[in-house]
Design a protein around this motif. Structure first.
Motif, PDB file in Angstrom:
ATOM      1  N   GLU A  15       4.140  -0.627   4.023  1.00  0.00           N
ATOM      2  CA  GLU A  15       2.949  -1.227   4.601  1.00  0.00           C
ATOM      3  C   GLU A  15       2.179  -1.930   3.496  1.00  0.00           C
ATOM      4  O   GLU A  15       2.001  -1.380   2.417  1.00  0.00           O
ATOM      5  CB  GLU A  15       2.069  -0.161   5.252  1.00  0.00           C
ATOM      6  CG  GLU A  15       2.714   0.562   6.409  1.00  0.00           C
ATOM      7  CD  GLU A  15       1.810   1.591   7.041  1.00  0.00           C
ATOM      8  OE1 GLU A  15       0.663   1.746   6.576  1.00  0.00           O
ATOM      9  OE2 GLU A  15       2.234   2.260   7.995  1.00  0.00           O
ATOM     10  N   SER A  55       6.146  10.128   1.282  1.00  0.00           N
ATOM     11  CA  SER A  55       5.458   8.859   1.106  1.00  0.00           C
ATOM     12  C   SER A  55       4.764   8.854  -0.258  1.00  0.00           C
ATOM     13  O   SER A  55       4.487   9.909  -0.824  1.00  0.00           O
ATOM     14  CB  SER A  55       4.435   8.622   2.219  1.00  0.00           C
ATOM     15  OG  SER A  55       3.428   9.614   2.177  1.00  0.00           O
ATOM     16  N   THR A  63       1.665   6.511  -2.368  1.00  0.00           N
ATOM     17  CA  THR A  63       0.664   5.462  -2.307  1.00  0.00           C
ATOM     18  C   THR A  63       0.703   4.596  -3.567  1.00  0.00           C
ATOM     19  O   THR A  63       1.442   4.882  -4.515  1.00  0.00           O
ATOM     20  CB  THR A  63      -0.735   6.072  -2.172  1.00  0.00           C
ATOM     21  OG1 THR A  63      -1.051   6.786  -3.382  1.00  0.00           O
ATOM     22  CG2 THR A  63      -0.812   7.020  -0.987  1.00  0.00           C
ATOM     23  N   THR A  64      -0.101   3.555  -3.552  1.00  0.00           N
ATOM     24  CA  THR A  64      -0.174   2.663  -4.703  1.00  0.00           C
ATOM     25  C   THR A  64      -0.557   3.420  -5.970  1.00  0.00           C
ATOM     26  O   THR A  64      -0.031   3.143  -7.058  1.00  0.00           O
ATOM     27  CB  THR A  64      -1.204   1.553  -4.450  1.00  0.00           C
ATOM     28  OG1 THR A  64      -0.847   0.854  -3.253  1.00  0.00           O
ATOM     29  CG2 THR A  64      -1.246   0.581  -5.607  1.00  0.00           C
ATOM     30  N   THR A  69       1.642  11.435  -3.691  1.00  0.00           N
ATOM     31  CA  THR A  69       2.802  11.673  -2.845  1.00  0.00           C
ATOM     32  C   THR A  69       2.505  12.707  -1.766  1.00  0.00           C
ATOM     33  O   THR A  69       1.620  13.550  -1.915  1.00  0.00           O
ATOM     34  CB  THR A  69       4.004  12.151  -3.676  1.00  0.00           C
ATOM     35  OG1 THR A  69       3.596  13.283  -4.464  1.00  0.00           O
ATOM     36  CG2 THR A  69       4.492  11.053  -4.600  1.00  0.00           C
ATOM     37  N   ASN A 104       0.839  -1.201   0.000  1.00  0.00           N
ATOM     38  CA  ASN A 104       0.000   0.000   0.000  1.00  0.00           C
ATOM     39  C   ASN A 104       0.868   1.243   0.000  1.00  0.00           C
ATOM     40  O   ASN A 104       1.072   1.873  -1.009  1.00  0.00           O
ATOM     41  CB  ASN A 104      -0.947  -0.025   1.187  1.00  0.00           C
ATOM     42  CG  ASN A 104      -1.901  -1.193   1.131  1.00  0.00           C
ATOM     43  OD1 ASN A 104      -2.275  -1.649   0.054  1.00  0.00           O
ATOM     44  ND2 ASN A 104      -2.285  -1.695   2.283  1.00  0.00           N
ATOM     45  N   SER A 105       1.412   1.573   1.119  1.00  0.00           N
ATOM     46  CA  SER A 105       2.174   2.802   1.247  1.00  0.00           C
ATOM     47  C   SER A 105       3.670   2.522   1.322  1.00  0.00           C
ATOM     48  O   SER A 105       4.099   1.577   1.968  1.00  0.00           O
ATOM     49  CB  SER A 105       1.750   3.554   2.508  1.00  0.00           C
ATOM     50  OG  SER A 105       2.553   4.684   2.726  1.00  0.00           O
ATOM     51  N   GLY A 126       7.042   4.657   2.362  1.00  0.00           N
ATOM     52  CA  GLY A 126       7.426   5.920   2.975  1.00  0.00           C
ATOM     53  C   GLY A 126       8.902   5.987   3.279  1.00  0.00           C
ATOM     54  O   GLY A 126       9.586   4.972   3.381  1.00  0.00           O
TER      55      GLY A 126
END
Length: 120
Positions: A98, A50, A52-53, A57, A32-33, A35
């Motif tokens: 994560e 970070s 995400t998918t 950002t 998922n994330s 970071g």
């Protein structure tokens, strides 16, 4: 178990650039994330960037316009391109991922950390 291996840190002069990489391996169903955090001596660990998918950002104010976070989903790898580096960017940088190892089991893993030193 998911392992993260970081690379790309080092010593650079002010104004220089570095690119950090964080490669994930092991049992990965999805991520998922991704970071990036950093911790300077005597300071708390802070979130730097970070992604995400979907590619969204988020950046700390101190690095906006200078750092770029990205990811290669096919390679399970995260990147942090750092430009216009300043002495205050000196810290140990950690990646954090994560995701899920199965459709029902989540994981969170940290890289081993890589030292970035900005000094003339």
């Amino acid at each position: 178990q998911v392992q993260l291996v970081e690379s790309g840190g080092g010593l650079v002069q002010p104004g220089g650039s570095l690119r950090l990489s964080c490669a994930a391996s092991g049992r990965i169903f999805s991520i998922n994330s991704m970071g990036w955090y950093r911790q300077a001596p005597g300071k708390e660990r802070e979130l730097v960037a970070s992604v995400t998918t979907g590619g969204n950002t988020n950046y700390a104010d101190s690095v906006k316009g200078r750092f770029t976070a990205s990811r290669d989903n096919a390679k399970n790898t995260a990147y942090l391109q750092m430009n216009s580096l300043k002495p205050e960017d000196t810290a140990v940088y950690y990646c954090n991922l994560e995701g899920k190892t199965t459709p029902f089991v989540r994981f969170q893993s940290w890289g081993q950390g890589t030292q970035v030193t900005v000094s003339s």
